[in-house]
Design an enzyme around this catalytic site. Structure first.
Site, short mmCIF file in Angstrom:
data_model
loop_
_atom_site.label_atom_id
_atom_site.label_comp_id
_atom_site.label_asym_id
_atom_site.label_seq_id
_atom_site.Cartn_x
_atom_site.Cartn_y
_atom_site.Cartn_z
N GLY A 220 0.90 -1.06 0.09
CA GLY A 220 -0.13 0.08 -0.02
C GLY A 220 0.95 1.11 -0.19
CB VAL A 221 1.82 3.92 -1.90
CG1 VAL A 221 2.43 5.18 -2.03
CG2 VAL A 221 2.98 2.69 -2.21
CG ASP B 265 -8.18 11.19 5.70
OD1 ASP B 265 -8.75 12.02 5.26
OD2 ASP B 265 -7.22 10.64 5.62
CB VAL C 51 -7.32 -6.69 7.55
CG1 VAL C 51 -8.92 -6.96 7.14
CG2 VAL C 51 -7.17 -6.59 8.99
CE LYS D 123 -4.00 12.53 1.53
NZ LYS D 123 -4.92 11.18 1.71
CD GLU D 124 0.23 13.45 5.55
OE1 GLU D 124 -0.29 13.03 6.44
OE2 GLU D 124 0.52 14.48 5.39
#
Length: 289
Positions: free
Chosen positions: A100-101, A222, A186, A103-104
């Site tokens: 996973g990638v 968020d 998960v 924004k932060e």
């Protein structure tokens, strides 16, 4: 899976001592002088200089020479320090590929006594002022160096997850080191990557989890289709570093924004038109359960 020891690029204990010394020195210095690094690492000046050159060639430290020679670590070396800590504590046996990638952050698969996901926070120089302005855990630390903003974000997320786990459907938090948070892996697609067989039920299940989090005094702040995993047993909500307490002065606004994001997604993809007030009612009912 890649053996963690191989991922350390042939680094020695002395190398990790030096990286850790620079990390410590960066709390008070933008560029940490070599004599401070040597002292903190417990190594001679000549040994430190030799190993620092080795680390510089591996691009694990950056240096600048003005009126003195100073060093910083970067996120790659910060990642290694966190992984090294997990390994020493026998919490991680091997690491896998990037899964996973954001924004932060970036997320790697890993193996401990169970399958893990390790999330490395990546709050950096360009986003730090914005991050500090918005997040509760930074408001009383106006001079925190940018590298430590990531560590504080990870700590905040871990604390929130520890509070919510067993009450709300989230991954089980396992361990934390610096800016890295290890949690149970998960399996399942994100909400935006799947077509639900019963979207109305899916929406209500998600709202129920939002309500249970609210019952624990936490608002995600968020929430969207990009941080809800769909599993066979229901939705799992991830990514909690921006979470705020229900007593936050903007709590109501943030809760409505979370719900608005979810409702717009279901309206756009499934043509489900649930009014915000109805969604709030579902959330508050779950909060009371």
């Amino acid at each position: 899976m890649e053996n963690v020891a191989e991922a350390f690029l042939g680094l020695s204990r002395e190398d990790f001592s030096l990286l850790g010394a620079i990390e410590t020195g960066m709390r008070t210095h933008e560029w940490v002088p070599t004599f401070i690094i040597s002292k903190l690492a417990g190594l001679s000046a000549s040994k430190s200089e030799y190993r620092l050159q080795h680390l510089f060639e591996k691009k694990l430290v950056v240096r600048e020479a003005q009126h003195y020679l100073g060093y910083q670590i970067n996120f790659d070396s910060y990642d290694l320090l966190a992984l090294y800590d997990f390994v020493r504590r026998d919490q991680v046996k091997s690491i896998g590929e990037r899964i996973g990638v954001g924004k932060e952050s970036i997320v790697l698969g890993a193996q401990g006594y169970a399958s893990l996901a390790i999330k490395f926070h990546r709050q950096g120089r360009t986003s730090f002022k914005h991050v500090r302005r918005l997040r509760d855990h930074l408001t009383d630390k106006p001079r925190v160096p940018w590298l430590y903003a990531a560590s504080l974000a990870a700590r905040r997320e871990y604390q929130v997850m520890e509070k919510l786990y067993s009450k709300v459907s989230i991954p089980r938090p396992v361990a934390i080191s610096r800016h890295a948070l290890a949690m149970e892996y998960v399996p399942g697609p994100l909400l935006n990557r799947i077509t639900l067989e019963d979207p109305e039920d899916g929406l209500r299940l998600i709202l129920g989890e939002v309500g249970r989090a609210l019952g624990q005094g936490i608002i995600h702040a968020d929430l969207s289709e990009f941080n809800i995993i769909i599993t066979d047993s229901g939705p799992v909500i991830i990514d909690w570093p921006q979470a705020v307490d229900a007593a936050h002065p903007h709590a109501d606004e943030l809760l409505k924004r979370d719900l608005g994001n979810v409702l717009r997604f279901f309206q756009r993809k499934y043509r489900i038109d649930m009014p915000l007030e109805e969604a709030l009612s579902v959330v508050r009912e779950a909060d009371r359960v």
